[in-house]
Design a protein around this motif. Structure first.
Motif, short mmCIF file in Angstrom:
data_model
loop_
_atom_site.label_atom_id
_atom_site.label_comp_id
_atom_site.label_asym_id
_atom_site.label_seq_id
_atom_site.Cartn_x
_atom_site.Cartn_y
_atom_site.Cartn_z
N ASP A 173 0.82 -1.21 0.00
CA ASP A 173 0.00 0.00 0.00
C ASP A 173 0.86 1.26 0.00
O ASP A 173 0.58 2.22 -0.73
N SER A 174 1.89 1.25 0.82
CA SER A 174 2.76 2.44 0.85
C SER A 174 3.58 2.56 -0.43
O SER A 174 3.93 3.67 -0.84
N ARG A 191 -9.52 1.93 3.16
CA ARG A 191 -10.72 1.66 3.94
C ARG A 191 -10.99 0.16 4.10
O ARG A 191 -11.66 -0.26 5.04
N TYR A 192 -10.48 -0.66 3.17
CA TYR A 192 -10.77 -2.09 3.21
C TYR A 192 -9.96 -2.84 4.27
O TYR A 192 -10.17 -4.03 4.48
N GLU A 193 -9.04 -2.14 4.93
CA GLU A 193 -8.17 -2.82 5.90
C GLU A 193 -8.87 -3.08 7.24
O GLU A 193 -8.60 -4.09 7.89
N SER A 194 -9.75 -2.18 7.69
CA SER A 194 -10.41 -2.36 8.98
C SER A 194 -11.59 -1.41 9.07
O SER A 194 -11.71 -0.45 8.29
N ASN A 207 7.85 -5.88 -2.11
CA ASN A 207 8.52 -6.73 -1.12
C ASN A 207 8.37 -8.21 -1.49
O ASN A 207 7.26 -8.70 -1.69
N PRO A 208 9.47 -8.96 -1.56
CA PRO A 208 9.39 -10.37 -1.97
C PRO A 208 8.64 -11.26 -0.97
O PRO A 208 8.26 -12.39 -1.31
N LEU A 209 8.41 -10.76 0.24
CA LEU A 209 7.68 -11.57 1.23
C LEU A 209 6.26 -11.89 0.77
O LEU A 209 5.69 -12.91 1.16
N PHE A 254 3.15 -14.28 2.92
CA PHE A 254 2.72 -13.20 3.80
C PHE A 254 1.74 -12.28 3.05
O PHE A 254 2.05 -11.82 1.96
N ASP A 255 0.59 -12.02 3.64
CA ASP A 255 -0.36 -11.10 3.01
C ASP A 255 -0.30 -9.72 3.64
O ASP A 255 -0.92 -8.78 3.17
N ARG A 256 0.43 -9.59 4.75
CA ARG A 256 0.63 -8.29 5.40
C ARG A 256 2.10 -8.19 5.77
O ARG A 256 2.74 -9.18 6.15
N ILE A 257 2.64 -6.98 5.66
CA ILE A 257 4.04 -6.75 5.97
C ILE A 257 4.10 -5.80 7.16
O ILE A 257 3.54 -4.72 7.14
N GLY A 258 4.79 -6.21 8.19
CA GLY A 258 4.91 -5.36 9.37
C GLY A 258 5.85 -6.05 10.35
O GLY A 258 6.66 -6.89 9.97
N CYS A 259 5.74 -5.68 11.61
CA CYS A 259 6.57 -6.31 12.64
C CYS A 259 6.28 -7.81 12.64
O CYS A 259 5.13 -8.22 12.73
N TRP A 260 7.32 -8.61 12.60
CA TRP A 260 7.13 -10.04 12.39
C TRP A 260 6.54 -10.78 13.58
O TRP A 260 6.03 -11.88 13.44
N LEU A 261 6.57 -10.17 14.78
CA LEU A 261 5.98 -10.83 15.94
C LEU A 261 4.70 -10.15 16.42
O LEU A 261 4.25 -10.37 17.54
N CYS A 262 4.09 -9.35 15.56
CA CYS A 262 2.89 -8.59 15.92
C CYS A 262 1.81 -9.49 16.54
O CYS A 262 1.48 -10.54 15.98
N PRO A 263 1.23 -9.11 17.68
CA PRO A 263 0.18 -9.94 18.29
C PRO A 263 -1.10 -10.01 17.46
O PRO A 263 -1.93 -10.89 17.68
#
Length: 627
Positions: free
Chosen positions: A251-252, A349-352, A396-398, A403-412
């Motif tokens: 998205d960014s 808007r589709y994220e949450s 991002n190759p992830l 991975f369908d979301r990219i962020g902190c890898w240990l996010c709760p």
């Protein structure tokens, strides 16, 4: 639980070209498209080869059909579920879904009739007698006495397909073992989920995402043009230095491309939380180099230094976002753009539901001098991916690795499925986190199952996860230690004094560093020091802080003294456990707070307004030693 679409549904399908389209007409063939019904929120995304391989493997594991999906453009839709569930659309039809089973910790395929009729079944089949056909078509469950034959290896809760005369008529979950079904025991053999035959033709494959780009050319152009106009308009209205917040996510990246076409000069800001995937940081530098952009990086203080003080972040208390994101971006903006900046952010808007209700231009509530705007607010994930594919952007190759979301890898807020990918692809990172979690659980009395099944993610388990915990027999244990939390207890409250005032006394469970607290207690009032004691008189109340950990508060009445000792507890905790996140730096209305040696420092200019106390993550997200 009801779910709603977070934006306008934009999935259609061109049956002539056999590709997804964002509107009612295909730009490639000029033909009308067919609307495809999807489960809310309807944020459709492409299936990469990795995803297709995963689906094919889950089909083979459950039903024995190898390499089922070949040469097709496939899209996915994340649907509500306790962990991760992706609906699968092939040929513009609901093909089925894959879900990550949080008990078995594996992916399972859930077929719909369109997929079932194409399968060559060697596993997971139940053959029903002719008499069961009518009830099954009427959405009844499959009963044991109606079973003629089945896969004898079926286990309870396996996904199965029920056939009558060789045609799939129902799909659902087994409620008996294969052996019990063969014995035709009474009761429900299969709890059916989907019933009925599918007579739709199956078109030939061979389509690619290039075909989908051609079919959506007009829609992509239109959304890009609107985004560019929006960026130009907002930049002209705000007349501030322009930045793009780039996270390494899709998205960014789309936002960055839009702003790059709209405006001649802007900076790129990246927050390195210390919990980013190495692929993400590498992508940030790759993108900046490819497009010749000025990159400003905000480095967070160590998550690993803060975690023992907070405990693991939870869904309810994501202190990590304040410490590792808000603090660094506040510091970066304060130093680089003292008069403020306009930040274009990849928010959709589709994220949450929260983002669906968000304005398209807004003031950051935590960073007062940052104005944020989203050029892609109304884009779906499919808009994003078609645009990035068309632009041949270095995403991002992830995304190509599950991975369908990219962020902190240990996010709760991540799923168990996401954690499995981390374990597989970055085992050294997961081992560090797992060791921390196991140590934490041992200290507070939680069994290792809280780590294995991700139950650490909540302070209070949601009902479905409480049910999973009970099913797995995961229990609490005897605490074997103490979390670094600086516990405080009021030992004597509301004692009358000779002068008519009231006092209260409390104690921390550790000695206090008065030299450090001398500058950090300024928000309580004028700080006076003497041997081993800090004294803070302030109007009709006062606080005494002793090096031993004792705190004495005095006030005109019980309400005043109660408020005073609570405020003192917060300020002391903040001063002693400061992680240097910098959140308070941006919160100070008179710029009296700085960062020195990775700690906050409150200057003599402090006017004791107290704004910086409650905003501190150590105060806001203090976590006790329980779950």
């Amino acid at each position: 639980m009801s779910h709603v679409y977070l934006g306008k549904l934009t999935l259609f399908w061109c049956d002539t070209c056999n590709v997804p389209v964002l509107g009612k007409k295909c730009a490639k063939c000029g033909g009308e498209t067919r609307r495809v019904e999807v489960t809310p929120p309807g944020d459709i995304r492409p299936a990469f080869p990795f995803d297709v391989d995963l689906i094919n493997k889950a089909i083979a594991d459950g039903f024995g059909h190898e390499g089922m999906i070949q040469g097709k453009v496939v899209v996915l839709n994340k649907a509500p579920y306790e962990d991760r569930l992706d609906e699968i659309y092939v040929d513009g039809r609901m093909f089925g879904a894959v879900r990550f089973d949080p008990v078995r910790l594996k992916w399972t395929f859930m077929p719909r009739p369109y997929a079932a009729k194409q399968m060559k079944l060697t596993k997971g089949f139940v053959i029903a007698d002719k008499g069961a056909e009518k009830p099954l078509l009427g959405s009844s469950n499959m009963l044991g006495p109606g079973v003629i034959d089945c896969d004898e290896n079926i286990r309870i809760d396996d996904e199965v397909i029920v056939l009558v005369n060789g045609r799939p008529v129902a799909m659902g979950r087994a409620k008996m073992t294969g052996a019990d079904m063969k014995a035709r025991k009474k009761g429900v053999a299969v709890k059916t989920r989907w019933n009925g035959y599918d007579d739709n033709a199956v078109p030939a494959g061979g389509q690619t995402w290039d075909d989908a780009i051609a079919a959506n050319a007009n829609y992509i152009d239109g959304f890009e043009s609107e985004g560019i106009s929006f960026a130009k308009k907002v930049a002209a209205e705000k007349n501030l230095p322009v930045t793009v917040s780039y996270s390494g996510g899709k998205d960014s990246l789309a936002t960055l491309l839009i702003v790059r076409k709209a405006l001649p000069d802007f900076d790129v800001m990246y927050i390195n939380t210390g919990l980013e995937f190495p692929e993400t940081t590498a992508n940030v530098h790759e993108v900046a180099e490819k497009y010749g952009l000025k990159l400003k990086i905000a480095e967070a203080e160590s998550f690993w230094a803060a975690a023992p003080k907070f405990g693991p972040p939870s869904v309810e208390a994501r202190w990590c976002c304040k410490v590792c994101k808000l603090g660094p971006i506040t510091n970066l903006i304060e130093t680089s753009y003292p008069s403020g900046c306009l930040s274009f952010i990849g928010q959709r808007r589709y994220e949450s539901e929260v983002r669906a209700k968000s304005l398209r231009v807004w003031q950051n509530p935590w960073v007062g001098n940052q104005t944020s705007a989203s050029p892609i607010q109304n884009w779906t994930a499919l808009h994003i991916w078609l645009y990035l594919f068309r632009e041949k952007a270095p995403y991002n190759p992830l995304y190509e690795r599950g991975f369908d979301r990219i962020g902190c890898w240990l996010c709760p807020s991540a799923s168990l499925a996401d954690y499995e990918y981390v374990k597989q692809q970055h085992p050294e990172m997961w081992q560090q986190w797992e060791a921390f979690l196991l140590d934490y659980c041992k200290k507070v009395g939680l069994s290792p199952g809280y780590v294995t099944y991700g139950l650490w993610r909540w302070k209070r388990l949601p009902p479905q996860w409480e049910e999973i915990r009970n099913t797995l027999g995961i229990t609490t244990t005897t605490p074997e230690g103490k979390v670094e939390a600086l516990e405080f207890n009021v030992v004597c409250g509301h004692r009358p004094c000779k002068d008519g005032s009231v006092s209260a006394e409390g104690s921390f469970d550790a000695p206090l560093d008065l030299e450090r607290l001398e500058i950090m207690l300024r928000p309580l009032g004028e700080v006076k020091t003497m041997d081993g004691v800090i004294f803070i008189p302030s109007g009709e109340r006062s606080v005494q802080v002793f090096a031993t950990g004792t705190v004495v508060a005095r006030g005109k009445d019980e309400a005043t003294v109660g408020e005073t000792i609570r405020l003192a507890e917060k300020a002391i905790r903040r001063g002693m456990l400061c992680t240097g996140c910098g959140v308070c730096v941006g919160a100070c209305p008179i710029n009296a707070i700085t960062k020195e040696n990775h700690k906050a420092s409150i200057g003599e200019a402090c006017n004791a307004c107290g704004e910086c106390i409650d905003i501190c993550p150590l105060v806001k997200f203090r976590r006790s030693g329980g779950q």
